[in-house]
Design a protein around this motif. Structure first.
Motif, PDB file in Angstrom:
ATOM      1  N   LEU A 155       8.011  -6.896  -1.241  1.00  0.00           N
ATOM      2  CA  LEU A 155       7.034  -6.402  -0.703  1.00  0.00           C
ATOM      3  C   LEU A 155       7.067  -5.203  -0.274  1.00  0.00           C
ATOM      4  N   GLU A 156       7.785  -4.463  -1.514  1.00  0.00           N
ATOM      5  CA  GLU A 156       7.660  -3.155  -0.895  1.00  0.00           C
ATOM      6  C   GLU A 156       6.369  -2.604  -2.281  1.00  0.00           C
ATOM      7  N   LEU A 157       6.684  -3.431  -3.698  1.00  0.00           N
ATOM      8  CA  LEU A 157       5.713  -3.501  -4.697  1.00  0.00           C
ATOM      9  C   LEU A 157       4.792  -4.055  -4.723  1.00  0.00           C
ATOM     10  N   VAL A 158       4.044  -5.028  -3.549  1.00  0.00           N
ATOM     11  CA  VAL A 158       2.862  -5.336  -3.905  1.00  0.00           C
ATOM     12  C   VAL A 158       1.792  -4.184  -2.913  1.00  0.00           C
ATOM     13  N   PRO A 159       1.373  -3.193  -2.353  1.00  0.00           N
ATOM     14  CA  PRO A 159       0.549  -2.226  -2.642  1.00  0.00           C
ATOM     15  C   PRO A 159       0.640  -1.395  -3.798  1.00  0.00           C
ATOM     16  N   LEU A 160       1.913  -0.707  -4.100  1.00  0.00           N
ATOM     17  CA  LEU A 160       1.529  -0.155  -5.292  1.00  0.00           C
ATOM     18  C   LEU A 160       1.046  -0.405  -6.844  1.00  0.00           C
ATOM     19  N   LEU A 161       1.519  -1.903  -7.134  1.00  0.00           N
ATOM     20  CA  LEU A 161       0.628  -2.995  -8.100  1.00  0.00           C
ATOM     21  C   LEU A 161      -0.399  -2.717  -7.806  1.00  0.00           C
ATOM     22  N   LYS A 162      -1.194  -3.326  -6.514  1.00  0.00           N
ATOM     23  CA  LYS A 162      -2.409  -3.601  -6.247  1.00  0.00           C
ATOM     24  C   LYS A 162      -2.863  -2.337  -6.298  1.00  0.00           C
TER      25      LYS A 162
END
Length: 227
Positions: free
Chosen positions: A64-71
């Motif tokens: 879940l922590e990666l979602v905004p980083l990937l976006k």
């Protein structure tokens, strides 16, 4: 001939990576694999995939922590996870995920979801509308703002703030979404940044900045563009 989109598969289970990679390769996508969060973040910067298939149960970091980083890196994100609780799905989508598929999955369904996400991505990039309110025009494609036909200079952050509202006219855009998109991950709590940007945009575009009619504040929630 243009190259096929590149897809990053992020999963700590080799069998799942092989299954997804085989299905993606079969229909012509280029595939990059990552077994953990560290590899995923490196791959999204180096390989610049158009979309990411993201498992949430990674060994070194919660997916879940990666979602905004990937976006923030410009990729469409489709979560493929064994977590099937409604709150997990809502959280992932609120963080910016484009879709959510639960394990065990049907490979053809995953491929269909990817096609849909990529189609929406291309459509959004192609349209980039001109949004109007009062005598103001916001040209998202050209990154220009005019008031009464005259170009108005906004700072990069002011334009980013206004553009994010203009992409969702009439809808409330939350503080965290604005901060994440315009200022980047890690700034979700810096609400004062939004107040400064809103004040600058209102001063330059509103007829009466003291009584704004276009850039509306929804206390404790976010901002809304009345277009």
């Amino acid at each position: 001939m243009s190259q096929q989109p590149k897809i990053l598969v992020v999963d700590d289970e080799p069998a799942i990576r092989r299954l997804l990679s085989a299905g993606l390769t079969r229909v012509g996508y280029r595939v990059v694999e990552a077994a953990n969060a560290r590899e995923a973040l490196a791959a999204v910067q180096i390989d610049k995939p158009e979309a990411v298939l993201l498992d949430l149960g990674l060994p070194d970091r919660d997916g879940l922590e990666l979602v905004p980083l990937l976006k923030a890196a410009g990729a469409s994100v489709l979560v493929v996870s064994a977590r099937d609780a409604t709150e997990q799905k809502v959280t992932a989508l609120d963080l910016g995920a484009d879709d959510y598929v639960t394990k065990p999955f049907d490979t053809e369904e995953v491929l269909a979801r990817i096609r849909t996400a990529l189609r929406h991505r291309l459509s959004a990039e192609a349209e980039m509308p001109v949004v109007r309110f009062g005598t103001v025009e916001v040209d998202l494609g050209a990154r220009l703002v005019r008031k009464g036909g005259e170009e108005v200079h906004l700072t990069p952050k002011e334009f980013g703030f206004l553009a994010e509202l203009a992409k969702h006219p009439g809808r409330v855009v939350t503080h965290s979404q604005l901060l994440r998109t315009v200022w980047g991950p890690g700034h979700e709590n810096d609400v004062e940044y939004l107040r400064v940007a809103a004040r600058g945009v209102r001063r330059k575009l509103e007829e009466d900045p003291a009584v704004p009619s276009a850039i509306r504040n929804e206390p404790g929630v976010g901002y809304r563009l009345m277009a």
